[in-house]
Design a protein around this motif. Sequence first.
Motif, PDB file in Angstrom:
ATOM      1  N   TYR A  95       0.839  -0.958   0.157  1.00  0.00           N
ATOM      2  CA  TYR A  95       0.271  -0.123  -0.187  1.00  0.00           C
ATOM      3  C   TYR A  95       1.114   1.201   0.084  1.00  0.00           C
ATOM      4  O   TYR A  95       2.608   1.013   0.491  1.00  0.00           O
ATOM      5  CB  TYR A  95      -1.056   0.107   0.766  1.00  0.00           C
ATOM      6  N   GLU A  96      -0.112   1.959  -0.349  1.00  0.00           N
ATOM      7  CA  GLU A  96       1.514   3.062  -0.910  1.00  0.00           C
ATOM      8  C   GLU A  96       1.678   4.566   0.339  1.00  0.00           C
ATOM      9  O   GLU A  96       2.775   4.514   0.553  1.00  0.00           O
ATOM     10  CB  GLU A  96       0.213   4.260  -2.054  1.00  0.00           C
ATOM     11  N   PRO A  97       1.101   4.503   1.286  1.00  0.00           N
ATOM     12  CA  PRO A  97       1.318   5.270   2.408  1.00  0.00           C
ATOM     13  C   PRO A  97       2.857   4.608   2.703  1.00  0.00           C
ATOM     14  O   PRO A  97       3.037   5.437   4.008  1.00  0.00           O
ATOM     15  CB  PRO A  97       0.006   5.105   3.158  1.00  0.00           C
ATOM     16  N   GLN A  98       3.111   3.383   2.761  1.00  0.00           N
ATOM     17  CA  GLN A  98       4.383   2.559   3.473  1.00  0.00           C
ATOM     18  C   GLN A  98       5.499   3.034   2.931  1.00  0.00           C
ATOM     19  O   GLN A  98       6.265   3.470   3.165  1.00  0.00           O
ATOM     20  CB  GLN A  98       3.891   0.643   4.173  1.00  0.00           C
ATOM     21  N   SER A 326      -1.246   4.711  10.558  1.00  0.00           N
ATOM     22  CA  SER A 326      -0.208   5.721  11.422  1.00  0.00           C
ATOM     23  C   SER A 326       0.705   5.418  10.425  1.00  0.00           C
ATOM     24  O   SER A 326       1.715   7.208  10.596  1.00  0.00           O
ATOM     25  CB  SER A 326       0.779   4.477  12.199  1.00  0.00           C
ATOM     26  N   ALA A 327       1.121   5.284   9.049  1.00  0.00           N
ATOM     27  CA  ALA A 327       2.128   5.870   8.379  1.00  0.00           C
ATOM     28  C   ALA A 327       0.831   7.560   7.159  1.00  0.00           C
ATOM     29  O   ALA A 327       2.185   8.063   7.427  1.00  0.00           O
ATOM     30  CB  ALA A 327       1.927   4.789   6.559  1.00  0.00           C
ATOM     31  N   ALA A 328       0.155   7.330   7.589  1.00  0.00           N
ATOM     32  CA  ALA A 328      -0.595   8.667   7.047  1.00  0.00           C
ATOM     33  C   ALA A 328      -0.453   9.165   7.942  1.00  0.00           C
ATOM     34  O   ALA A 328      -0.102  10.702   7.995  1.00  0.00           O
ATOM     35  CB  ALA A 328      -1.986   8.174   6.518  1.00  0.00           C
ATOM     36  N   ALA A 329      -0.775   8.884   9.414  1.00  0.00           N
ATOM     37  CA  ALA A 329       0.252  10.088  10.786  1.00  0.00           C
ATOM     38  C   ALA A 329       1.133  10.628  10.619  1.00  0.00           C
ATOM     39  O   ALA A 329       1.916  11.789  10.884  1.00  0.00           O
ATOM     40  CB  ALA A 329      -0.657   9.552  11.881  1.00  0.00           C
TER      41      ALA A 329
END
Length: 447
Positions: A95-98, A326-329
Amino acid sequence: MRDAPDIKTPLPGPKAAAIIARDRARVSPSYTRDYPFVMARGEGAVVEDVDGNRFIDCAAGIAVTGTGHSHPDVVKAIVEQAQKYLHMSGTDFYYEPQVQLAEEMAAIVPVAKGTGDVRSFFGNSGTEAVEAALKLARYATKRFNVIAFLGSFHGRTLGSLAATSSKVVQRKGFGPMMPGVYHAPYATCYRCPVGLRPETCQAECLGFVEDQLLIHLVSPDEVAAVLVEPIQGEGGYVVPAPQFHQRLRALTEKHGILLIADEVQTGMGRTGRMFAFEHFGIDADIVAVAKGIASGLPLGVTSARSELMTWPPGAHASTFGGNPVSAAAALATIRILKDGIIRNAEVVGEYLMSRLRALMDKHPIVGDVRGKGLMIGVELVRDRTTKERATTERDRVVQGMFKKGVLILGAGRNAIRFAPPMVLTKDQADTVATIVDQVLTEVRTPA
Ligand SMILES: Cc1ncc(COP(=O)(O)O)c(C=O)c1O
């Protein structure tokens, strides 16, 4: 939520007391609660308890909520991501956020001599970030020993616990520890382990590693890593002289030992730089980050030079690690940090430190004021010459601050620490310093 402190009830108030009674019955007693604060909401550097009392928060959930409580941009990023999907496991899927977060880490983490050739592993906490760093160092070097420092805190799972040497209660009853961990004195300059002064020393405290450990106990070519906090956190907010880190770096390079910087508490802007290591003019091979990186959501990151992170699929992973929310945060957090908050930590930190230093003229109990940015420690002593530790007085100061509406935590045996959200204003810093002054006046040391 601007007007703080504002204490309306006896502490704890009735609602707080009721929740604490329930907590005592059903929650693990291993947690260390110094005073009865029960959170209801927070904004910026102010928190409100369930009875409507407001406090200036100089603890930030143990140096976590660096961007301030519930920063609107972080909350927005969390909500937007949560509405799309909460979880997919970066272990088995993409997934892209990571990916974006790994790219951000490559741009900001001080390894790989600025080339950006960095890879990151994702976990959920500081201890996991350290575990991953230790495992990676062992895997990459094919060596198994680790050197850590006395007074350090690296976490409480069994690998990191072997390196932790902060308080015996953290180790008591859990042995035997993971073998192969050796401890050396840290550059605790206020209490120099070799009796020198930081202005003129050559980091002689490292002589213990060079002339004792590596001569009598462990061969350098069997040492995988040196694990070090750039500034010791739980140990008392201890800032080493720069030559300590520089000599340590030279030592690791000489023997092909990896340097792991535990930036779990110092990282993500808290010291006025993105990473505390940057203050000392050196880089590391592996960096462990957690706490402040996602403004309060659980996330741990271990970043290393790409050439080190070559472990194969299955070698290390975590179901929840690098969770998309969490990655988005974290991505929002990094944007906000770069957008002026790190600078605020530097400026307001310097100001708060100067106000606290000024208290030394009035309060002999203040033995040392030290720190960088908004990571400030004040060591309390009964006598400035003998440096006898003012342990019970320290505990009373922590309580006294709470009663007057400021949340702080102790650090080490006799220091208090200030690790507020990095949005703390100069006015709030003034209020905090004034309350410290009042509390120290109340907590007079015995003659
Ligand atoms: C320097 C350092 N490393 C590791 C940890 C462990 O982090 P966590 O409590 O998230 O496992 C801490 C926690 O205080 C820390 O200060």
